[in-house]
Design an enzyme around this catalytic site. Structure first.
Site, PDB file in Angstrom:
ATOM      1  N   GLY A 186       1.820  -4.128  10.256  1.00 53.14           N
ATOM      2  CA  GLY A 186       2.453  -3.550   9.074  1.00 53.14           C
ATOM      3  C   GLY A 186       1.474  -2.724   8.268  1.00 53.14           C
ATOM      4  CG  PHE A 225      -0.899  -2.829  -2.536  1.00 54.71           C
ATOM      5  CD1 PHE A 225      -1.426  -2.094  -3.578  1.00 54.71           C
ATOM      6  CD2 PHE A 225       0.291  -3.493  -2.740  1.00 54.71           C
ATOM      7  CE1 PHE A 225      -0.788  -2.026  -4.799  1.00 54.71           C
ATOM      8  CE2 PHE A 225       0.944  -3.440  -3.954  1.00 54.71           C
ATOM      9  CZ  PHE A 225       0.398  -2.689  -4.992  1.00 54.71           C
ATOM     10  N   GLY A 226      -2.487  -1.442   1.729  1.00 51.58           N
ATOM     11  CA  GLY A 226      -3.388  -1.625   2.865  1.00 51.58           C
ATOM     12  C   GLY A 226      -2.622  -1.913   4.143  1.00 51.58           C
ATOM     13  NE  ARG A 227      -4.263   1.567   8.420  1.00 50.72           N
ATOM     14  CZ  ARG A 227      -4.854   2.392   9.273  1.00 50.72           C
ATOM     15  NH1 ARG A 227      -5.639   1.901  10.228  1.00 50.72           N
ATOM     16  NH2 ARG A 227      -4.674   3.694   9.173  1.00 50.72           N
ATOM     17  CE  LYS A 241      -1.455  -8.049   1.039  1.00 48.64           C
ATOM     18  NZ  LYS A 241      -0.261  -7.955   0.150  1.00 48.64           N
ATOM     19  CG  ASP A 284       7.380  -4.817  -4.858  1.00 51.13           C
ATOM     20  OD1 ASP A 284       8.276  -3.956  -4.941  1.00 51.13           O
ATOM     21  OD2 ASP A 284       6.396  -4.685  -4.108  1.00 51.13           O
ATOM     22  N   GLY A 323       1.312  -0.654   4.262  1.00 47.11           N
ATOM     23  CA  GLY A 323       1.976  -0.337   3.002  1.00 47.11           C
ATOM     24  C   GLY A 323       1.041   0.357   2.048  1.00 47.11           C
TER      25      GLY A 323
END
Length: 361
Positions: free
Chosen positions: A82, A86-88, A106, A204, A84
């Site tokens: 994944g 904010f990062g991977r 993450k 969120d 997004g």
């Protein structure tokens, strides 16, 4: 429109969630101080705050960067599951208390202030909050400029994967599984709003943040935007508007005033996605259907059209009464006026009678 109470049976069967007490929220006050730091001092500040957390007997493990490099085969692209804002996120395998286990790793963006802030919020929140419908934080790494979070691995990915990223060869979720997921996700919000003290606003809630285990039990993830809710006489928290377009409550998007009812609205959006199989914003559809909420509002008022709102992938395999009740719940959560929306505990009660219970045939 709808009477919310009419879709709730009178016999209220409450199931107490398995929780740990949410006792010390003083560490969360340090998050606000991040905005006062310069780029050169933020890294040191975050490291100091994380060290303080460790001294408070936080249950999450502390991993070295080497540990996590080995676990993910040097963050190999083949292990990427994944990505997004904010990062991977990588799938990894690591030894925890003498047992090799799959984990989700993450790696936050090292260049952004938001990455530092999200890291600190996430570690603090998930170290203080414990519930069966919240993802479990296994550990973290704050070595040098690395900001990495390690979670339990959720084998079935996200709700978005199964609901909105479907393909012809992929079987859609059944009605019962959708109701089960909605019920569990609502219980996660209920814990944040009504058991945590002070309350926590998730901020969120969306389909990509609802993760699914092997039995499709849901767990809320990604607490980087979570906020401590209003306490005392304050009716709301005023904050910079953040979140995902389409899921934000209208009063929050326009004024920055945040309450637990803002999460209830976001729940309504996701629940409507689950019923219809449509994305909240989908520019691939005809112009009058780009926005799911705008498309649905007139249909909520005409009971004869309810069946047209059901996801075609369900192929009609749902109880008609359950569809009506589910749409009633979604409509109430999506009220423009925040005060008119139900408490999330009322939503949980209603969903208990729509979701399959242990022992049901």
């Amino acid at each position: 429109m709808f009477c919310f109470s009419c879709c709730m049976p009178q016999d209220n069967v409450n199931q107490e969630p398995s929780t740990k007490p949410y006792q010390d929220t003083k560490p969360l006050a340090s998050i606000a101080n991040l905005s006062l730091k310069t780029d050169s001092t933020r890294q040191r500040y975050v490291a100091e705050e994380i060290e303080k957390l460790g001294k408070n007997n936080i249950s999450a493990d502390i991993f070295t960067f080497h540990d996590l490099s080995v676990a993910t085969n040097n963050f190999d692209a083949d292990n990427l599951v994944g990505e997004g804002g904010f990062g991977r996120v990588y799938k990894g395998r690591i030894n925890i208390q003498g047992k090799d286990e799959d984990v989700a790793v993450k790696q936050l963006d090292r260049n952004g202030f938001q990455g530092n802030r999200e890291f600190l919020v996430e570690v603090m929140m998930l170290s203080l909050l414990h519930h069966q419908n919240l993802v479990n934080l296994v550990g973290y790494c704050s070595e040098g400029d690395q900001r990495i979070l390690v979670y339990e691995y959720m084998i079935n990915g996200s709700l978005e994967d199964h609901l909105l990223n479907t393909s012809p060869e992929k079987k859609g979720l059944t009605w019962d599984v959708r109701m089960k997921i909605a019920h569990g996700a609502a219980r996660g919000l209920e814990y944040l709003h009504e058991t945590a003290s002070p309350p926590v606003i998730y901020r969120d809630f969306k389909s990509s943040n609802i993760l699914l285990d092997a039995n499709f039990n849901p767990k809320l993830s990604d607490f980087g935007l979570a906020k401590i809710g209003p306490v005392g006489e304050r009716p709301h928290v005023s904050t910079r508007v953040m979140g995902t377009y389409g899921y934000c409550a209208p009063e929050y998007a326009s004024t920055g005033q945040l309450t637990t009812k803002s999460d209830v609205y976001s729940f309504g959006v996701v629940f409507l996605e689950m019923i219809t199989g449509r994305r909240v914003i989908d520019n691939a559809r005809p112009s009058q259907e780009h926005n799911l909420i705008e498309w649905a509002q007139p249909l909520f008022k005409d009971k004869k059209k309810f069946h047209t709102m059901a996801d075609p992938l369900l192929e009609g395999n749902y109880p008609e009464k359950s569809l009506y009740q589910a749409l009633a719940i979604a409509a109430m959560c999506l009220q423009e006026d925040a005060a008119s929306r139900p408490l999330i505990s009322d939503v949980v009660t209603a969903l208990e009678f729509l979701s399959p219970q242990p022992g049901d045939p």
